[in-house]
Design a protein around this motif. Structure first.
Motif, short mmCIF file in Angstrom:
data_model
loop_
_atom_site.label_atom_id
_atom_site.label_comp_id
_atom_site.label_asym_id
_atom_site.label_seq_id
_atom_site.Cartn_x
_atom_site.Cartn_y
_atom_site.Cartn_z
N LEU A 136 0.84 -1.21 0.00
CA LEU A 136 0.00 0.00 0.00
C LEU A 136 0.88 1.26 0.00
N SER A 137 2.01 1.19 0.70
CA SER A 137 2.92 2.34 0.73
C SER A 137 3.47 2.62 -0.68
N ALA A 138 3.79 1.54 -1.41
CA ALA A 138 4.29 1.73 -2.79
C ALA A 138 3.19 2.32 -3.68
N LEU A 139 1.95 1.88 -3.46
CA LEU A 139 0.84 2.45 -4.24
C LEU A 139 0.68 3.94 -3.93
N CYS A 140 0.84 4.27 -2.65
CA CYS A 140 0.71 5.69 -2.26
C CYS A 140 1.82 6.52 -2.90
N ALA A 141 3.02 5.96 -2.95
CA ALA A 141 4.13 6.68 -3.59
C ALA A 141 3.81 6.93 -5.06
N GLY A 142 3.28 5.89 -5.72
CA GLY A 142 2.91 6.04 -7.14
C GLY A 142 1.81 7.08 -7.30
N ALA A 143 0.83 7.02 -6.42
CA ALA A 143 -0.30 7.96 -6.51
C ALA A 143 0.17 9.38 -6.22
N ALA A 144 1.12 9.51 -5.28
CA ALA A 144 1.63 10.85 -4.95
C ALA A 144 2.38 11.43 -6.14
N MET A 145 3.10 10.56 -6.84
CA MET A 145 3.84 11.03 -8.02
C MET A 145 2.87 11.50 -9.10
N LEU A 146 1.83 10.69 -9.32
CA LEU A 146 0.82 11.09 -10.30
C LEU A 146 0.18 12.42 -9.89
N GLY A 147 0.07 12.62 -8.56
CA GLY A 147 -0.53 13.85 -8.05
C GLY A 147 0.41 15.05 -8.10
N GLY A 148 1.64 14.83 -8.53
CA GLY A 148 2.56 15.95 -8.72
C GLY A 148 3.38 16.31 -7.49
N ALA A 149 3.41 15.42 -6.49
CA ALA A 149 4.16 15.76 -5.27
C ALA A 149 5.63 15.36 -5.43
N ARG A 150 6.52 16.11 -4.72
CA ARG A 150 7.91 15.67 -4.60
C ARG A 150 7.94 14.70 -3.43
N ILE A 151 8.36 13.46 -3.69
CA ILE A 151 8.22 12.47 -2.61
C ILE A 151 9.55 11.85 -2.21
N HIS A 152 9.58 11.39 -0.97
CA HIS A 152 10.72 10.65 -0.41
C HIS A 152 10.19 9.28 0.01
N HIS A 153 10.95 8.25 -0.34
CA HIS A 153 10.49 6.88 -0.07
C HIS A 153 11.11 6.37 1.22
N GLY A 154 10.31 6.19 2.23
CA GLY A 154 10.79 5.60 3.47
C GLY A 154 11.37 6.64 4.40
N GLY A 155 11.07 6.49 5.68
CA GLY A 155 11.59 7.41 6.68
C GLY A 155 10.91 7.13 8.00
N THR A 156 11.55 7.62 9.06
CA THR A 156 11.06 7.34 10.42
C THR A 156 10.32 8.55 10.98
N TYR A 157 9.11 8.28 11.45
CA TYR A 157 8.21 9.29 12.02
C TYR A 157 8.25 9.14 13.54
N VAL A 158 8.66 10.21 14.22
CA VAL A 158 8.56 10.23 15.69
C VAL A 158 7.18 10.73 16.05
#
Ligand SMILES: CSC[C@H]1O[C@H](OP(=O)(O)O)[C@H](O)[C@@H]1O
Ligand SMILES: Nc1ncnc2[nH]cnc12
Length: 288
Positions: A136-158
């Motif tokens: 699902l995360s990979a799908l979101c990355a693909g969808a974000a790209m289609l949506g025109g966002a600058r994206i970063h793949h993977g990272g830690t959220y505090v």
């Protein structure tokens, strides 16, 4: 298996447009009402549910968000995939306000929230080493790209308790831990989604540099909301692109089997009330 996408909208994302047969539905749960009514409908033939995490008009603090009711309600409606959108502060120079980051790890620093559906009378432990659904995360990355966002793949959220933002010492500490972004809501949301055997992805919308950056003012709500609103169009485009991508995917992840072997309490010792209350979400493994 038919999939249903549940979107949890964070700060600045309180509704979505474009659903067929849109309907705001009131859902009751054993944990009280969710943050708000849930908007259901269809997008390109895929069933969708949208829940504003803080409620329309932003009535819940990060601590008062009824996380258990939210996840219970989405599961009860038939949601299989939860896409959580969150406004976050950046802890790294390279992650600039306006960018999106697809989170793959969390550090949970929250302390004033109910974090599990389990409890005395029904004890269970789900695996959480890999806290998001990779597919699902990979799908979101693909969808974000289609949506025109600058994206970063993977990272830690505090995840911090809030509602106050961090002190400078805390912000520096989280940076020294190698964390990438900071927010107040992904925990215990992701933990509960795992217990409910839902796929969960976290789309972090970077709104600020928290307070550690020498060249930027310390984070303030006005700045978060200005960036979140400027990005809301890209978040909505991401959501609009999801159904087309998800429909083409067969599920291969293990999220839907997270409860296999997880329940410790002997059947004869289980609290019947808890079993009955939780059967809409844990029913797959509580039967028999
Ligand atoms: C509005 S600033 C702090 C607020 O924004 C984030 O909310 P969400 O994760 O729901 O987008 C952050 O976690 C705080 O709750
Ligand atoms: N700097 C920050 N800290 C915590 N939550 C946030 N949400 C948006 N920016 C944030």
């Amino acid at each position: 298996m038919d999939r249903m996408i549940g979107v949890i909208g964070g700060s600045g994302l309180y509704e979505i447009a474009g659903l067929e047969d849109p309907r705001w539905q009131r859902v009751e749960t054993p944990f009280g009402p969710p943050s708000d009514e849930i908007l259901t409908g269809r997008l390109e033939g895929v069933e969708m549910a949208f829940l504003p995490r803080h409620g329309r008009g932003h009535v819940h603090t990060p601590t008062s968000v009824p996380y258990r009711a939210n996840i219970f309600a989405l599961k009860a409606l038939g949601v299989t995939d939860v896409v959580a959108v969150s406004a976050v502060g950046s802890l790294k120079e390279a992650y600039a306000p306006g960018d999106f980051l697809i989170v793959d790890q969390f550090i949970d620093r929250t302390f004033a929230r109910e974090k599990s559906f389990f409890g005395a009378g029904l004890v269970g432990h789900v695996p959480f080493a890999h806290p998001v659904c990779p597919e699902l995360s990979a799908l979101c990355a693909g969808a974000a790209m289609l949506g025109g966002a600058r994206i970063h793949h993977g990272g830690t959220y505090v995840a911090m308790e809030g509602p106050q933002f961090s002190t400078l010492a805390e912000s520096r500490l989280y940076r020294s831990w190698g964390a990438d972004v900071i927010g107040m809501t992904a925990m215990p949301e992701a933990k509960l989604a795992r217990e409910a055997e839902l796929c969960y992805a976290c789309v972090a919308m970077i709104t600020d540099y928290d307070c550690w950056h020498p060249d930027h003012d310390a984070v303030h709500v006005a700045q978060v909301m200005a960036t979140a609103q400027a990005n809301a169009g890209r978040a909505r485009a991401l959501i609009a692109a999801l159904p087309g991508l998800i429909a083409a995917e067969a599920k291969g992840c293990a999220c839907g089997r997270a409860l296999d072997g997880a329940i410790m309490t002997a059947p004869s010792r289980r609290d019947p009330g808890m079993v009955a209350r939780l059967s809409p979400i844990l029913g797959r493994v509580l039967k028999g």
